[in-house]
Design an enzyme around this catalytic site. Sequence first.
Site, PDB file in Angstrom:
ATOM      1  N   GLY A  21       0.845  -1.192   0.000  1.00 19.24           N
ATOM      2  CA  GLY A  21       0.000   0.000   0.000  1.00 19.24           C
ATOM      3  C   GLY A  21       0.880   1.241   0.000  1.00 19.24           C
ATOM      4  O   GLY A  21       0.509   2.294   0.519  1.00 19.24           O
TER       5      GLY A  21
ATOM      6  N   THR B 293      -4.347  -2.564   8.132  1.00 17.42           N
ATOM      7  CA  THR B 293      -5.477  -2.587   7.185  1.00 17.42           C
ATOM      8  C   THR B 293      -6.763  -2.948   7.910  1.00 17.42           C
ATOM      9  O   THR B 293      -6.798  -3.899   8.688  1.00 17.42           O
ATOM     10  CB  THR B 293      -5.179  -3.607   6.058  1.00 17.42           C
ATOM     11  OG1 THR B 293      -4.031  -3.148   5.357  1.00 17.42           O
ATOM     12  CG2 THR B 293      -6.349  -3.720   5.096  1.00 17.42           C
TER      13      THR B 293
ATOM     14  N   ASN C 279      -5.956   0.584  14.765  1.00 19.32           N
ATOM     15  CA  ASN C 279      -5.547   1.963  15.051  1.00 19.32           C
ATOM     16  C   ASN C 279      -4.149   1.900  15.646  1.00 19.32           C
ATOM     17  O   ASN C 279      -3.950   1.293  16.684  1.00 19.32           O
ATOM     18  CB  ASN C 279      -6.518   2.615  16.035  1.00 19.32           C
ATOM     19  CG  ASN C 279      -6.278   4.104  16.121  1.00 19.32           C
ATOM     20  OD1 ASN C 279      -5.161   4.535  16.374  1.00 19.32           O
ATOM     21  ND2 ASN C 279      -7.313   4.893  15.902  1.00 19.32           N
ATOM     22  N   MET C 280      -3.187   2.508  14.955  1.00 18.05           N
ATOM     23  CA  MET C 280      -1.782   2.382  15.375  1.00 18.05           C
ATOM     24  C   MET C 280      -1.371   3.467  16.367  1.00 18.05           C
ATOM     25  O   MET C 280      -0.205   3.614  16.653  1.00 18.05           O
ATOM     26  CB  MET C 280      -0.865   2.453  14.157  1.00 18.05           C
ATOM     27  CG  MET C 280      -0.924   1.241  13.272  1.00 18.05           C
ATOM     28  SD  MET C 280      -0.107  -0.192  14.028  1.00 18.05           S
ATOM     29  CE  MET C 280      -0.506  -1.435  12.807  1.00 18.05           C
TER      30      MET C 280
ATOM     31  N   HIS D 228     -14.912  10.002  10.367  1.00 17.46           N
ATOM     32  CA  HIS D 228     -13.728   9.912   9.507  1.00 17.46           C
ATOM     33  C   HIS D 228     -13.948  10.631   8.182  1.00 17.46           C
ATOM     34  O   HIS D 228     -15.086  10.854   7.771  1.00 17.46           O
ATOM     35  CB  HIS D 228     -13.393   8.441   9.192  1.00 17.46           C
ATOM     36  CG  HIS D 228     -12.626   7.754  10.265  1.00 17.46           C
ATOM     37  ND1 HIS D 228     -13.250   7.078  11.289  1.00 17.46           N
ATOM     38  CD2 HIS D 228     -11.289   7.642  10.488  1.00 17.46           C
ATOM     39  CE1 HIS D 228     -12.329   6.568  12.103  1.00 17.46           C
ATOM     40  NE2 HIS D 228     -11.130   6.896  11.638  1.00 17.46           N
ATOM     41  N   HIS D 229     -12.841  10.886   7.498  1.00 18.40           N
ATOM     42  CA  HIS D 229     -12.850  11.517   6.169  1.00 18.40           C
ATOM     43  C   HIS D 229     -13.721  10.739   5.170  1.00 18.40           C
ATOM     44  O   HIS D 229     -13.967   9.538   5.349  1.00 18.40           O
ATOM     45  CB  HIS D 229     -11.414  11.630   5.640  1.00 18.40           C
ATOM     46  CG  HIS D 229     -10.676  10.312   5.583  1.00 18.40           C
ATOM     47  ND1 HIS D 229     -10.727   9.501   4.482  1.00 18.40           N
ATOM     48  CD2 HIS D 229      -9.910   9.662   6.492  1.00 18.40           C
ATOM     49  CE1 HIS D 229     -10.009   8.420   4.701  1.00 18.40           C
ATOM     50  NE2 HIS D 229      -9.501   8.488   5.923  1.00 18.40           N
TER      51      HIS D 229
ATOM     52  N   LYS E 220     -12.867   7.119   3.566  1.00 21.82           N
ATOM     53  CA  LYS E 220     -12.712   5.871   4.335  1.00 21.82           C
ATOM     54  C   LYS E 220     -13.751   4.850   3.877  1.00 21.82           C
ATOM     55  O   LYS E 220     -14.940   5.130   3.836  1.00 21.82           O
ATOM     56  CB  LYS E 220     -12.837   6.146   5.833  1.00 21.82           C
ATOM     57  CG  LYS E 220     -12.571   4.895   6.657  1.00 21.82           C
ATOM     58  CD  LYS E 220     -12.245   5.224   8.095  1.00 21.82           C
ATOM     59  CE  LYS E 220     -12.014   3.978   8.927  1.00 21.82           C
ATOM     60  NZ  LYS E 220     -10.836   3.212   8.509  1.00 21.82           N
TER      61      LYS E 220
ATOM     62  N   GLY F 172     -12.544   0.216  12.045  1.00 21.91           N
ATOM     63  CA  GLY F 172     -11.954  -0.908  12.785  1.00 21.91           C
ATOM     64  C   GLY F 172     -11.702  -0.523  14.236  1.00 21.91           C
ATOM     65  O   GLY F 172     -11.826  -1.353  15.148  1.00 21.91           O
TER      66      GLY F 172
HETATM   67  P1  NAD Z   1      -5.351   4.471   0.298  1.00 22.77           P
HETATM   68  O1  NAD Z   1      -6.546   4.105  -0.527  1.00 22.77           O
HETATM   69  O2  NAD Z   1      -4.850   5.868   0.266  1.00 22.77           O
HETATM   70  O3  NAD Z   1      -4.120   3.512  -0.090  1.00 22.77           O
HETATM   71  C1  NAD Z   1      -4.267   2.139  -0.336  1.00 22.77           C
HETATM   72  C2  NAD Z   1      -2.950   1.576  -0.876  1.00 22.77           C
HETATM   73  O4  NAD Z   1      -3.093   0.156  -1.045  1.00 22.77           O
HETATM   74  C3  NAD Z   1      -2.546   2.136  -2.261  1.00 22.77           C
HETATM   75  O5  NAD Z   1      -1.128   2.206  -2.328  1.00 22.77           O
HETATM   76  C4  NAD Z   1      -3.032   1.078  -3.223  1.00 22.77           C
HETATM   77  O6  NAD Z   1      -2.280   1.024  -4.445  1.00 22.77           O
HETATM   78  C5  NAD Z   1      -2.792  -0.192  -2.392  1.00 22.77           C
HETATM   79  N1  NAD Z   1      -3.698  -1.277  -2.819  1.00 22.77           N
HETATM   80  C6  NAD Z   1      -5.038  -1.338  -2.615  1.00 22.77           C
HETATM   81  N2  NAD Z   1      -5.522  -2.449  -3.193  1.00 22.77           N
HETATM   82  C7  NAD Z   1      -4.463  -3.070  -3.785  1.00 22.77           C
HETATM   83  C8  NAD Z   1      -4.296  -4.254  -4.567  1.00 22.77           C
HETATM   84  N3  NAD Z   1      -5.347  -5.038  -4.864  1.00 22.77           N
HETATM   85  N4  NAD Z   1      -3.053  -4.593  -5.012  1.00 22.77           N
HETATM   86  C9  NAD Z   1      -1.978  -3.816  -4.709  1.00 22.77           C
HETATM   87  N5  NAD Z   1      -2.056  -2.685  -3.980  1.00 22.77           N
HETATM   88  C10 NAD Z   1      -3.291  -2.322  -3.535  1.00 22.77           C
HETATM   89  O7  NAD Z   1      -5.728   4.034   1.787  1.00 22.77           O
HETATM   90  P2  NAD Z   1      -5.125   4.556   3.171  1.00 22.77           P
HETATM   91  O8  NAD Z   1      -5.902   5.717   3.666  1.00 22.77           O
HETATM   92  O9  NAD Z   1      -3.646   4.664   3.072  1.00 22.77           O
HETATM   93  O10 NAD Z   1      -5.508   3.329   4.126  1.00 22.77           O
HETATM   94  C11 NAD Z   1      -5.055   2.014   3.857  1.00 22.77           C
HETATM   95  C12 NAD Z   1      -5.649   1.062   4.895  1.00 22.77           C
HETATM   96  O11 NAD Z   1      -5.142   1.399   6.197  1.00 22.77           O
HETATM   97  C13 NAD Z   1      -7.174   1.115   5.021  1.00 22.77           C
HETATM   98  O12 NAD Z   1      -7.643  -0.181   5.330  1.00 22.77           O
HETATM   99  C14 NAD Z   1      -7.387   2.066   6.192  1.00 22.77           C
HETATM  100  O13 NAD Z   1      -8.634   1.891   6.853  1.00 22.77           O
HETATM  101  C15 NAD Z   1      -6.240   1.641   7.075  1.00 22.77           C
HETATM  102  N6  NAD Z   1      -5.798   2.630   8.063  1.00 22.77           N
HETATM  103  C16 NAD Z   1      -5.414   2.136   9.260  1.00 22.77           C
HETATM  104  C17 NAD Z   1      -4.915   2.974  10.224  1.00 22.77           C
HETATM  105  C18 NAD Z   1      -4.425   2.375  11.518  1.00 22.77           C
HETATM  106  O14 NAD Z   1      -3.970   3.125  12.390  1.00 22.77           O
HETATM  107  N7  NAD Z   1      -4.465   1.056  11.664  1.00 22.77           N
HETATM  108  C19 NAD Z   1      -4.818   4.355   9.981  1.00 22.77           C
HETATM  109  C20 NAD Z   1      -5.213   4.853   8.735  1.00 22.77           C
HETATM  110  C21 NAD Z   1      -5.686   3.966   7.772  1.00 22.77           C
END
Ligand code: NAD
Length: 235
Positions: free
Chosen positions: A10, A89, A114-115, A143-144, A147, A153
């Site tokens: 990602g 994720t 949530n990290m 959230h934005h 999302k 989560g």
């Molecule tokens: P985003 O849409 O901006 O980025 C997603 C990334 O994953 C991109 O680089 C995309 O190319 C890649 N991706 C998606 N599907 C793919 C596939 N099939 N093959 C290859 N690459 C793929 O999303 P984001 O805002 O960066 O969030 C990503 C995830 O993290 C989400 O699930 C979000 O809810 C989660 N998140 C978690 C926390 C946390 O603290 N745990 C915080 C923010 C976001």
Amino acid sequence: MKKMRVAVFGASGRMGQEIAHLVSESSTMVPALGISKDGKAPHFLKAGKKLDAKDFKEIDVLIDFSSAEIFQSAVAFAIENKIPLISGTTGISEKDFKVLKKAQESIPVLWAPNMSLGVATLVKALEALTAISNYDFQIEETHHRHKKDKPSGTALLLQQKLESVVGRKLPDPLALRGGGVFGVHQVQIMGESETLTFEHRALNRRLFAEGALIAAQWLVKQKKGLYTLQDVLKG
Ligand code: NAD
């Protein structure tokens, strides 16, 4: 000292880019490998969408902030190459959780919806509510607009913890989507004669990237197993 080589699933996303910035600025880590849907990963030494197992040879930790769609392939890559895995994720299925649990038999794994260390502390603080478990409770999150999962989560994590503390099923979390809000979570606690609110506000996305990297530095020193941010807080 050898620098920790970081791979990110990602890598082109909102979170992936935050991680890349922090790792690039760090004197102890290298943004070695980035995986994204279109094969582009700014700031990473090597990028691609379908990288080969040999690309992971020198990798010390894999960090996944991608999508539920490729979550299982991130886990499979980590197991195949024996690399500790951190995943943030969200929106993952029961089947995905089973895959995650299985992974602990071969590698150290940490998944957290949530990290932020603040949310990890909030989860712990909920234990104090046993004293007023007869009150009413409602979790709310905002959230934005981009999302994808709803409720978040984090709201589900707080709900699960709260239900285990009060010993009963509670109303489902309420979720709002809009604007650029990084993430707000509230636990509303309502008695007959008093109310109490626990609130966590993420002020930027960097917060989650910092937490993931703190967790990564901790995880590479652990044995195989499934860990949470609570374990990182314990040190
Ligand atoms: P985003 O849409 O901006 O980025 C997603 C990334 O994953 C991109 O680089 C995309 O190319 C890649 N991706 C998606 N599907 C793919 C596939 N099939 N093959 C290859 N690459 C793929 O999303 P984001 O805002 O960066 O969030 C990503 C995830 O993290 C989400 O699930 C979000 O809810 C989660 N998140 C978690 C926390 C946390 O603290 N745990 C915080 C923010 C976001």
